[in-house]
Enzyme design. Sequence first.
Site, PDB file in Angstrom:
ATOM      1  N   ARG A 160      -6.533  13.846   6.653  1.00  0.00           N
ATOM      2  CA  ARG A 160      -6.753  12.792   7.646  1.00  0.00           C
ATOM      3  C   ARG A 160      -8.024  12.032   7.295  1.00  0.00           C
ATOM      4  NH1 ARG A 160      -2.138  13.204   8.659  1.00  0.00           N
ATOM      5  NH2 ARG A 160      -1.167  13.699  10.658  1.00  0.00           N
TER       6      ARG A 160
ATOM      7  N   GLU B 196      -6.282   3.824   9.822  1.00  0.00           N
ATOM      8  CA  GLU B 196      -5.198   3.227   9.036  1.00  0.00           C
ATOM      9  C   GLU B 196      -4.136   2.609   9.959  1.00  0.00           C
ATOM     10  OE1 GLU B 196      -4.207   7.002   7.073  1.00  0.00           O
ATOM     11  OE2 GLU B 196      -2.322   7.049   8.189  1.00  0.00           O
TER      12      GLU B 196
ATOM     13  N   HIS C 245      -0.770   6.152   2.869  1.00  0.00           N
ATOM     14  CA  HIS C 245      -0.251   7.337   3.567  1.00  0.00           C
ATOM     15  C   HIS C 245       1.199   7.662   3.151  1.00  0.00           C
ATOM     16  CE1 HIS C 245      -0.780   9.949   7.408  1.00  0.00           C
ATOM     17  NE2 HIS C 245      -0.003  10.550   6.512  1.00  0.00           N
TER      18      HIS C 245
END
Length: 334
Positions: A253, A282, A300
């Site tokens: 994360r 994000e 991601h």
Amino acid sequence: MFRAAGNRNSGDPIMTKKPTILVTRRLPPAVEARAARDYDARLNADDRVYGADLPALVEGCEALLICSSEKMTQAMIAALPKSIRAIATFSVGYEHIDVAAAKARGIVVTNTPDVLTDATAEIAMLLLLAAARRAREGLTLVAENQWNKWYTTMLLGRQLSGKRLGILGLGRIGRALATRASGFGMEIHYHNRARLSPDLEQGAVFHPDPEALLRVSQFFSLNCPSTPEMRHFLNAERLGLLPEGAVVVNTARGDLVDDQALIEALRSGRVFAAGLDVFAGEPAIEPAYRKLDNAFLLPHLGSATAETRDAMGFCALDNLDALFAGKRPPNALT
Ligand code: 8YV
């Protein structure tokens, strides 16, 4: 599959009533098809990200199937209709859900562990390799037609083999990364709150505190969950503990990293390169990363394989199926 049966003794035909669920985001076609088959499923054909309108949209539903884009804060959970029995998240991470608030309301929360372990470990390997071997600079050179000469010192990177990889969080994904990195000839070191048993450690060297791990990590990978205590774990002070010219990767994360500190360490060369798949805030990433040649950035993609995304959706549905069949969902967190 569960079916809510009618009163068999009354002579009524057996009635089936599918539970109503809200699926907050578009999911892979096979997952949506199964959801539509087994549930009265409210799908989100436009993939609009819901916000404050969520409680109204979920009126009359018994469960939600969400993604990490839906922030299930205490206030949001309090605003959900009383009919909600479960929140199944299409993710292994659940920091976007106030699990305690859900539990207090008697709402079962489930996640999707295991099924994304391999895909995420593969992305971590990709980041290690790409950051260490200067893939971003190489790609730019070729893509922008600037590669006009080969020379022996062109884009020299760091070799993985023979180096120490420190893994913060030797859980499922951390261990899958360790297996892969061992195959590349790396020596695995780790820190967890408690030392693992030898069968799980698989020869990895345990460090009782994260700082000791950082001191030996020529390569360092974050594989721990995001918790309030771990916010900005990788700050200037801790980056300073890494050996000179270390490579840092993050598939966990974004908020585990103090972005300004990492950007400064990348600028100065104190950290040789970083491979990042996750970012605080994000998809709005810290813009300075984009300008750094030694930052290899992905949007991601950790679990983004066709197989894994299907498996995540099926896992979320398995959890709901169990709940509506009167069983404890296999991945219940509450
Ligand atoms: C997911 C993830 O794809 O599962 C997780 O925790 O970080 C991702 O790989 C994403 O969160 C989708 O909800």
